[in-house]
Structures are given as structure tokens and as C-alpha cells.
Scaffold this active site. Structure first.
Site, PDB file in Angstrom:
ATOM      1  N   PRO A   1      -5.008   1.352   5.291  1.00 24.24           N
ATOM      2  CA  PRO A   1      -6.399   1.807   5.125  1.00 24.24           C
ATOM      3  C   PRO A   1      -6.561   2.587   3.828  1.00 24.24           C
ATOM      4  O   PRO A   1      -5.758   3.458   3.515  1.00 24.24           O
ATOM      5  CB  PRO A   1      -6.622   2.712   6.335  1.00 24.24           C
ATOM      6  N   GLU A   2      -7.585   2.236   3.064  1.00 22.93           N
ATOM      7  CA  GLU A   2      -7.900   2.943   1.824  1.00 22.93           C
ATOM      8  C   GLU A   2      -9.239   3.662   2.020  1.00 22.93           C
ATOM      9  O   GLU A   2      -9.781   3.672   3.117  1.00 22.93           O
ATOM     10  CB  GLU A   2      -7.952   1.948   0.657  1.00 22.93           C
TER      11      GLU A   2
END
Ligand SMILES: [Zn+2]
Length: 279
Positions: free
Chosen positions: A2-3
Site C-alpha cells: 500500500p502506498e
């Protein structure tokens, strides 16, 4: 992993689902998922009875502030962490690590296959930055107004690393990871192995715009389709289908139809168009 857009999607979901509800208790199923305090008993005693006032995001960190300045809860999802808002009677997933129980049989469940994700329970008299050391050296937030092309130029001006590697460094800029760095470099027509300090002012300006646009587009799509990302209601994002280069090795560039190439930079798979992107 996840960014920024995925973590922001989780934050927004949690702000719709979990606020003004008292934490009735919980269970720690894997002690090493706790970064602080190290004792699961101390962690559970610290959060029991508290109510979440607001979820905030800094880089890829999530921080839930408790009502009345009575402490906070920090979460970093790392590779595969998920925060799922479920009915407590739902059979726990195999990789359930921490469970937080709320009224009306609701539960915030931390599920993490690869086990790199971490949770912090922070006392009311401590600033999260004191305890979560990764917050101390984070670079600027790319979507804030204070992040200007000049700020980006200053942070890259002394780096002899490839621009791809520099942008993955959370101390340079907060929140980017492999997907959105590749995408932003394509949109700004910069080769990922260009030396950061050698970029021209116009390249920096294009990169600044591209970073913000790519992140905002991904937030608007609810995060990526790629890997294990799920929002708190267990739903995938939509960004993957529109990616310019990420994981499109050998597929035709969406602009010039040249096959997308993949190289390794600092051990990370890097995707780019050899025709559209120049040094
Ligand atoms: Zn191209």
C-alpha cells in the site's frame, strides 16, 4: 505494498466507519505485530474504553487519535497489512493478527499475510512521533500546498542516486512506493535511471505535477487493484486497469506502442517506456 493512495483510501473509510465508537476490548494473536508497547496486555489495557476521534495519515502511516487527548493508535500496513471493518462473528481470516472489538458486534481486524505490518498503542501524554521513529524523518507530503516544485528540487539537488531510488526514499518524499514512482516518471517523461541531481528545472516541474496528478487519480479510483490491497469494507481499488507502465512489461506503451521495459533499480522492479522517457 500500500502506498499513499491506498493508505488514504483506508483512512477515509475508517473515518466513515469507526468514529465515536468505544473500543470495548481486543485480542492480540501475534505479539510481533505490536511495535509498542511490546506487551499485548499493556497494549490492550491502554486502548480499552477509548473512543476514536479521527484517523490521520502521514506518509504511509495511519494514526487514530482518541477522544480527549487520551492517546492514539498507529498502524503501518507495510507489504500486505489490511484493516477490515467486519462483523465480529465472521470467522477470522487465517492471517488475523490483532482484533479490536466495538459495540454492536463490530470489529476492526488487522490481517497481515507477510507479517511486516506494525501497530502502536501510544499513551495520551506521548506524541506519536516520539514512539513511531519512522515519523521523525519523513519528507514532505506530496499533496499538501507547501509541496512546491522548489521543495522537490531542493530535496533532489544533492542526490547522485537514480531518480527512481530517490523517490522511493521516504525521507525525500513521504508516501510514494514502486507503483506510483514508475507511473509519475512515465507521465513526466523521465527515465527511472536518470541521476536525481541532474534533472533540469523543467523536468522537476513536470515531475512535481505528475506526482500529484498520479496520486490524486489513484485516490479518486479508491487505490490500486494490485496485490492484497483492500479498503476497510474488503473491496479492491480500481487503479491497476489504467496504469501507464506498472506491471505492463512487454505490453505496448499507451502513448507510442513501444514495448514497456522492466529493469531492476536498487533491487526493485522498474517499468518504463524506452522511447517516451529520456535521461
Ligand atoms: Zn512510449
Amino acid at each position: 505494498m500500500p502506498e499513499l493512495p491506498e493508505v488514504e483510501t483506508v483512512r477515509r473509510g475508517l473515518n466513515q466507519l469507526t468514529l465515536d465508537r468505544r473500543i470495548e476490548g481486543g485480542e492480540v494473536w501475534r505479539d510481533s505485530s505490536l511495535a509498542y508497547p511490546l506487551s499485548s496486555q499493556a497494549f490492550l489495557e491502554g486502548i480499552q474504553g477509548e473512543t476514536i476521534a479521527q484517523w490521520e495519515r502521514r506518509g504511509k502511516y495511519l494514526i487514530a487519535r482518541f477522544q480527549g487527548d487520551r492517546g492514539s493508535l498507529g498502524v503501518h500496513l507495510r507489504m500486505t497489512g489490511q484493516l477490515l471493518w467486519v462483523d465480529r462473528s465472521q470467522t477470522p481470516q487465517k492471517h488475523t493478527r490483532i482484533r479490536l472489538f466495538f459495540p454492536k458486534n463490530r470489529e476492526l481486524r488487522f490481517v497481515d499475510v507477510r507479517t511486516f505490518g506494525r501497530v502502536w498503542g501510544i499513551e495520551g501524554n506521548r506524541d506519536p512521533q516520539e514512539i513511531i521513529t519512522g515519523l521523525q524523518k519523513l519528507g514532505p507530503e506530496p499533496l499538501e500546498d507547501s509541496f512546491t516544485p522548489e521543495v522537490l528540487a531542493a530535496r533532489l539537488s544533492k542526490s547522485q542516486r537514480p531518480i527512481k531510488t530517490a523517490l522511493l526514499d521516504q525521507k525525500v518524499l513521504a508516501g510514494l512506493g514502486n507503483i506510483y514512482v514508475d507511473e509519475a516518471l512515465f507521465v513526466s517523461k523521465i527515465r527511472p535511471d536518470a541521476i536525481a541531481a541532474a534533472l533540469t528545472r523543467s523536468q522537476i516541474s513536470a515531475l512535481h505535477t505528475a506526482i500529484r496528478n498520479v496520486l490524486q487519480t489513484a485516490i479518486d479510483k479508491g487505490g490500486t487493484t494490485i496485490s492484497d490491497f483492500l479498503n476497510p469494507l474488503g473491496v479492491n481499488g480500481n487503479y491497476g486497469a489504467v496504469a501507464w507502465v506498472y506491471r505492463r512489461t512487454n505490453q505496448p506503451c499507451r502513448v507510442c506502442e513501444t514495448p514497456i521495459e522492466r529493469i531492476k533499480l536498487a533491487g526493485r522492479s522498474t517499468h518504463f517506456c524506452p522511447r517516451c522517457q529520456s535521461l
